[in-house]
Each structure stands twice: as structure tokens, then as C-alpha cells.
Write an enzyme that holds these catalytic residues in place. Structure first.
Site, PDB file in Angstrom:
ATOM      1  N   LEU A 109      -4.555  42.635 -20.800  1.00  0.00           N
ATOM      2  CA  LEU A 109      -5.073  43.998 -20.679  1.00  0.00           C
ATOM      3  C   LEU A 109      -6.485  43.980 -21.270  1.00  0.00           C
ATOM      4  O   LEU A 109      -6.747  43.241 -22.236  1.00  0.00           O
ATOM      5  CB  LEU A 109      -4.195  44.987 -21.449  1.00  0.00           C
ATOM      6  CG  LEU A 109      -2.764  45.195 -20.925  1.00  0.00           C
ATOM      7  CD1 LEU A 109      -1.979  46.124 -21.855  1.00  0.00           C
ATOM      8  CD2 LEU A 109      -2.761  45.770 -19.509  1.00  0.00           C
ATOM      9  N   ASP A 110      -7.378  44.795 -20.704  1.00  0.00           N
ATOM     10  CA  ASP A 110      -8.740  44.884 -21.235  1.00  0.00           C
ATOM     11  C   ASP A 110      -8.708  45.388 -22.676  1.00  0.00           C
ATOM     12  O   ASP A 110      -7.759  46.071 -23.068  1.00  0.00           O
ATOM     13  CB  ASP A 110      -9.577  45.899 -20.436  1.00  0.00           C
ATOM     14  CG  ASP A 110      -9.660  45.540 -18.969  1.00  0.00           C
ATOM     15  OD1 ASP A 110      -9.518  44.353 -18.641  1.00  0.00           O
ATOM     16  OD2 ASP A 110      -9.872  46.473 -18.165  1.00  0.00           O
ATOM     17  N   ILE A 111      -9.778  45.132 -23.385  1.00  0.00           N
ATOM     18  CA  ILE A 111      -9.874  45.602 -24.786  1.00  0.00           C
ATOM     19  C   ILE A 111      -9.669  47.117 -24.892  1.00  0.00           C
ATOM     20  O   ILE A 111      -9.031  47.607 -25.816  1.00  0.00           O
ATOM     21  CB  ILE A 111     -11.206  45.137 -25.429  1.00  0.00           C
ATOM     22  CG1 ILE A 111     -11.252  45.495 -26.913  1.00  0.00           C
ATOM     23  CG2 ILE A 111     -12.419  45.702 -24.704  1.00  0.00           C
ATOM     24  CD1 ILE A 111     -12.324  44.789 -27.703  1.00  0.00           C
ATOM     25  N   THR A 113      -7.869  48.970 -22.838  1.00  0.00           N
ATOM     26  CA  THR A 113      -6.593  49.402 -22.243  1.00  0.00           C
ATOM     27  C   THR A 113      -5.499  49.263 -23.285  1.00  0.00           C
ATOM     28  O   THR A 113      -5.490  48.288 -24.046  1.00  0.00           O
ATOM     29  CB  THR A 113      -6.260  48.516 -21.013  1.00  0.00           C
ATOM     30  OG1 THR A 113      -7.347  48.567 -20.115  1.00  0.00           O
ATOM     31  CG2 THR A 113      -4.997  48.996 -20.316  1.00  0.00           C
ATOM     32  N   HIS A 197      -9.378  43.740 -14.136  1.00  0.00           N
ATOM     33  CA  HIS A 197      -9.941  45.100 -14.180  1.00  0.00           C
ATOM     34  C   HIS A 197      -9.649  45.910 -12.921  1.00  0.00           C
ATOM     35  O   HIS A 197     -10.417  46.808 -12.567  1.00  0.00           O
ATOM     36  CB  HIS A 197     -11.476  45.064 -14.375  1.00  0.00           C
ATOM     37  CG  HIS A 197     -11.934  44.080 -15.392  1.00  0.00           C
ATOM     38  ND1 HIS A 197     -11.546  44.153 -16.713  1.00  0.00           N
ATOM     39  CD2 HIS A 197     -12.739  42.990 -15.298  1.00  0.00           C
ATOM     40  CE1 HIS A 197     -12.104  43.151 -17.375  1.00  0.00           C
ATOM     41  NE2 HIS A 197     -12.812  42.431 -16.537  1.00  0.00           N
TER      42      HIS A 197
END
Ligand code: URA
Length: 251
Positions: A109-111, A113, A197
Site C-alpha cells: 500500500l502507498d505511504i 494509504t 497506485h
């Protein structure tokens, strides 16, 4: 046979296989009684399941790793790499220590998210769960800043060709959630793959801004309210076999 970070030290491998204590296993290696892939082993060597380890002429089988799965509620601000040169907090920091092996994250997961991130000790299971052919859907709660029109929703469901991609990306479902105020509105959207993303890029392709993003479901696994942000829950054996059965996974 590995000289990099993969695998475990041979004396540890032998101890875990029940051959001898770690100290006694070191002695066996030092005395030249252990061969790896036909070559007499030296102290410090690392081995993986693919290597053939022989002690005094007898093949030693690696003890199969216990299949464990954690459901983690990732906070915003943590990154999904094991080490970070900028020293930012990583999702691995809070996970319980393992007697052997390591936690593998099922995708990333993105930073920015938050939400559901699975970890497992089983590489084969992690690969299956991440592979697009396994067809696992992922559901996200997303807060959108901007006016979302029916045309935009249709585009996102039909598929959008994004820069740098070779095939269109799309949501398989989008549902408006009741929450939201002002120019911010919440939606639940579902994707079938784990591309980089993808959720943000899809909404942004319509000129909209994602102001919050949280994964709430990974296939049949839900992020339930008892797992507070920054905490995890370990799946039971029954849950793991149900998950594997449900996904047709033979691992
Ligand atoms: N899609 C995104 O854009 N970000 C995530 O973290 C996960 C899916």
C-alpha cells in the site's frame, strides 16, 4: 546455495531439521560432515529449500515452514519496504518475531494509504494471492475531492488507458457511500489486480483528487473494526484453510 540474504544459515537449518543443536551442527560443518549440492559445506553458508543438504551421507529435509497469515491495519505514514534509507517507519516493525523465516507482505500500500495489508510466512501463498490469474478482488474506501459525474463513473467502469500501461485499468464496481461533506464524498471501489497506485491513478484520470484511501477487503478477508489502526490479528488455521479453499489454492 546462496551467498546473499536469501535462505538461512546451514547450522540453523540443521538445528531446525532436528539433526543437532546449533553448536553441534556448527561442529558437524567444521568437521566436513555436511555437503550442500554435492560440495563439502563451510561455516556461514546459507541454504534454501532448493538445496540438497546431506549429513554423513543422509539427505536432510527442511522442516516445512508453518503457514501463518496476519491481517494488519496499516496506518498512513508507514512504508511497505523492509528497510528504508530515510529511516521512515515500515509496516514490518510491529510484526511479531518468527522463530525462522520472515513475514512476506502480500502486495503493498502507498505511504498515504491505510487499511488492510496481509502478511504471510509462506512465499508460495503470497505469490498466489498476488498473482493476477488468481482473480482476487480488492475493495477500497476512497474519499474524493471534486464533483463526480455519471460519465466519470462510466469511464472508470469501462476502463481507462493510463500513461505507461499496456492494458486499460478499471474498477469492477463503484458504490457511493453516504458519508462526506462539502466537496468531499466517499466511494467504495473494487479492483481485480494489484497494480501500482492504480486506485489513485484511476480517479485522478478523471481530474479528481483522492483525499483519503483505505483498503477494506482483500478477496474474502475483511478489515474488521476490532483490528485497530497499527494493530494486527493472526488468522486461525481454520480461516487459513477456508481462504485457501475459497481461492482454489493448493499450497
Ligand atoms: N491503489 C493505490 O493507488 N494505492 C494503494 O496504496 C493501493 C492501491
Amino acid at each position: 546455495m546462496q551467498n546473499n540474504n536469501e535462505g538461512i544459515r546451514l547450522h540453523k537449518f540443521l538445528a531446525e531439521a532436528g539433526i543437532a543443536s546449533r553448536r553441534a551442527a556448527e561442529n558437524l560443518i567444521a568437521q566436513g560432515n555436511v555437503k550442500v549440492n554435492g560440495i563439502t559445506a563451510t561455516l556461514g553458508l546459507k541454504v534454501t529449500e532448493q538445496d540438497t543438504v546431506v549429513v554423513n551421507g543422509k539427505i536432510i529435509k527442511a522442516k516445512p515452514l508453518e503457514k501463518r497469515i496476519l491481517i494488519y491495519n496499516k496506518p498512513v505514514g508507514e512504508i511497505c519496504t523492509r528497510f528504508d534509507d530515510k529511516n521512515r517507519p515500515t509496516v514490518f516493525k510491529k510484526l511479531p518475531a518468527l522463530p525462522s523465516g520472515r513475514w512476506i507482505s502480500v502486495g503493498r500500500l502507498d505511504i498515504n494509504t491505510s487499511g488492510l495489508l496481509l502478511f504471510t510466512t509462506c512465499g508460495k501463498l503470497a505469490n498466489k494471492l498476488m498473482h493476477p490469474s488468481t482473480n482476487i478482488d480488492r475493495e477500497y474506501a476512497v474519499r474524493i475531492f471534486g464533483r463526480v459525474t455519471d460519465d466519470m463513473i462510466n469511464n472508470l467502469l469501462q476502463g481507462v488507458m493510463l500513461e505507461g500501461e499496456t492494458t486499460p485499468m478499471r474498477f469492477t464496481d463503484i458504490q457511493k457511500a453516504p458519508e462526506g461533506e462539502g466537496a468531499n464524498h466517499w466511494y467504495h471501489c473494487v479492483v481485480m489486480e494489484g497494480r501500482n497506485h492504480e486506485v489513485r491513478k484511476l480517479w485522478e484520470s478523471q481530474g479528481l483528487e483522492v483525499s483519503r484511501l483505505k483498503r477494506v477487503r482483500f478477496g474474502p478477508v475483511f478489515l474488521t473494526s476490532e483490528i485497530k489502526v497499527g494493530n494486527f490479528r493472526e488468522m486461525t488455521e481454520t480461516e487459513i484453510s477456508f481462504l485457501c479453499k475459497e481461492l482454489g489454492l493448493d499450497v
